[in-house]
Scaffold this motif. Structure first.
Motif, short mmCIF file in Angstrom:
data_model
loop_
_atom_site.label_atom_id
_atom_site.label_comp_id
_atom_site.label_asym_id
_atom_site.label_seq_id
_atom_site.Cartn_x
_atom_site.Cartn_y
_atom_site.Cartn_z
N ILE A 89 0.87 -1.18 0.00
CA ILE A 89 0.00 0.00 0.00
C ILE A 89 0.90 1.23 0.00
O ILE A 89 1.62 1.49 0.97
CB ILE A 89 -0.94 -0.01 1.20
N ASP A 90 0.87 1.97 -1.11
CA ASP A 90 1.79 3.09 -1.33
C ASP A 90 1.02 4.40 -1.29
O ASP A 90 0.66 4.96 -2.33
CB ASP A 90 2.49 2.90 -2.68
N GLY A 91 0.77 4.89 -0.08
CA GLY A 91 0.03 6.13 0.05
C GLY A 91 0.82 7.35 -0.36
O GLY A 91 0.26 8.33 -0.84
N THR A 115 -3.32 4.85 -2.26
CA THR A 115 -4.40 5.45 -1.47
C THR A 115 -4.09 6.92 -1.24
O THR A 115 -2.91 7.31 -1.15
CB THR A 115 -4.56 4.74 -0.12
N SER A 116 -5.13 7.72 -1.10
CA SER A 116 -4.93 9.16 -0.92
C SER A 116 -5.37 9.66 0.44
O SER A 116 -4.94 10.74 0.87
CB SER A 116 -5.69 9.93 -2.01
N GLU A 121 -6.57 4.17 3.28
CA GLU A 121 -5.41 3.38 3.66
C GLU A 121 -5.77 2.35 4.71
O GLU A 121 -5.41 1.16 4.59
CB GLU A 121 -4.32 4.30 4.19
N SER A 122 -6.50 2.77 5.74
CA SER A 122 -6.91 1.85 6.81
C SER A 122 -7.82 0.75 6.27
O SER A 122 -7.68 -0.42 6.63
CB SER A 122 -7.61 2.63 7.92
N ASP A 142 2.09 7.10 8.46
CA ASP A 142 2.18 7.90 9.68
C ASP A 142 0.78 8.33 10.12
O ASP A 142 0.61 9.26 10.89
CB ASP A 142 3.06 9.13 9.47
N ARG A 143 -0.25 7.60 9.58
CA ARG A 143 -1.63 7.98 9.84
C ARG A 143 -2.42 6.94 10.63
O ARG A 143 -3.62 7.08 10.82
CB ARG A 143 -2.35 8.25 8.51
N LEU A 144 -1.75 5.91 11.09
CA LEU A 144 -2.45 4.81 11.73
C LEU A 144 -2.74 5.12 13.21
O LEU A 144 -1.84 5.47 13.96
CB LEU A 144 -1.62 3.52 11.63
N LYS A 145 -3.99 4.97 13.60
CA LYS A 145 -4.39 5.19 14.98
C LYS A 145 -4.33 3.87 15.76
O LYS A 145 -4.44 2.80 15.18
CB LYS A 145 -5.82 5.76 15.04
#
Length: 255
Positions: A89-91, A115-116, A121-122, A142-145
């Motif tokens: 997955i290449d955001g 993904t944008s 992404e999740s 860097d967006r994972l909760k």
């Protein structure tokens, strides 16, 4: 409440519990073995040697270009050899296929998803891990909760897949749902001139207790950028100290 109503409710609860156990057993992956990373010293950083099916692995990058993504790609190559394609997955849109091909990754056995948004992404991570149709899923994010990371761990356990998450070192204090959280830092001085040297340190592993955290394990690695070969950096032995002969003892002279 009558006795008959109470008995009926207990029967319903017992039935539901039995159905839940059946579903859990059905989802339990048949293959729970481990795969070598391709480097014995790196294998030893995990709770048991190698990467286990049905788990997440977090590679924390100390900075951009530090080698965490590159190392995760190479380990994913080994994990996918007999378990299906690699889904990446290449955001950020930074994946460079020719470099991956030089490192021995089969581009015909890779699926790249762009993904944008954090939501996309999740969702892609969750669906890929739950599918059970890929050997491993890799994402630099860097967006994972924390709550999303927990869902990914459950998805990997259910399917028997492997998830590699490359994340910034700033998340090291967040809850960890991975089997291993490893800090990857770049080091100067690759010996062959066309590779890179990395330090990989264990920050947390599944089942780690507080008394073990002080005994962090670390390994120094070199990666050949042209072949993707990972090897441990040889540790130089300390020079032997020459002992002086005791007073009154003569050295023997060879013939």
């Amino acid at each position: 409440m009558s006795a008959s109503s109470s008995s009926q409710r207990r029967q319903i609860v017992a039935h539901l519990q039995a159905e839940l156990r059946r579903c859990e057993n059905a989802k339990r992956p048949a293959n729970t073995g481990r795969t070598s990373t391709g480097c014995i010293q790196l294998d030893r950083l995990f709770p048991q040697p190698g990467v286990a099916r049905g788990t997440l692995v977090e590679w924390l990058a100390s900075g951009s270009g530090g080698g965490a993504l590159w190392l995760a790609l190479i380990v994913a190559r080994e994990v996918c050899r007999n378990h299906g394609p690699l889904l990446l997955i290449d955001g950020a849109g930074t994946f460079y296929p020719p470099a991956a091909a030089r490192a021995g990754l089969d581009l015909g056995q890779m699926v790249v998803v762009h993904t944008s948004t954090a939501r996309d992404e999740s969702w892609a991570l969750d669906q890929a891990l739950r599918s059970g149709g890929v050997g491993a899923v890799l994402c630099q994010t860097d967006r994972l909760k924390p709550r999303a990371a927990r869902r990914l761990q459950l998805a990997a356990e259910a399917s028997g897949g492997v998830g590699f998450l490359v994340r910034p070192a700033a998340v090291r204090s967040e809850p960890c749902w991975a089997e291993a959280r490893l800090l990857v830092e770049g080091r100067p001085g690759a010996t062959d001139g066309h590779g890179r040297r990395l330090s990989v340190e264990v920050l947390k592993t599944r089942g780690t207790v507080a008394s073990e955290l002080a005994q962090a394990k670390r390994v120094e690695l070199e990666i050949d950028d042209e072949t993707g070969v990972v090897r441990a950096v040889a540790q130089l032995a300390a020079p032997a100290v020459r002992r002086r002969p005791s007073a009154g003892v003569k050295r023997s002279r060879s013939a």
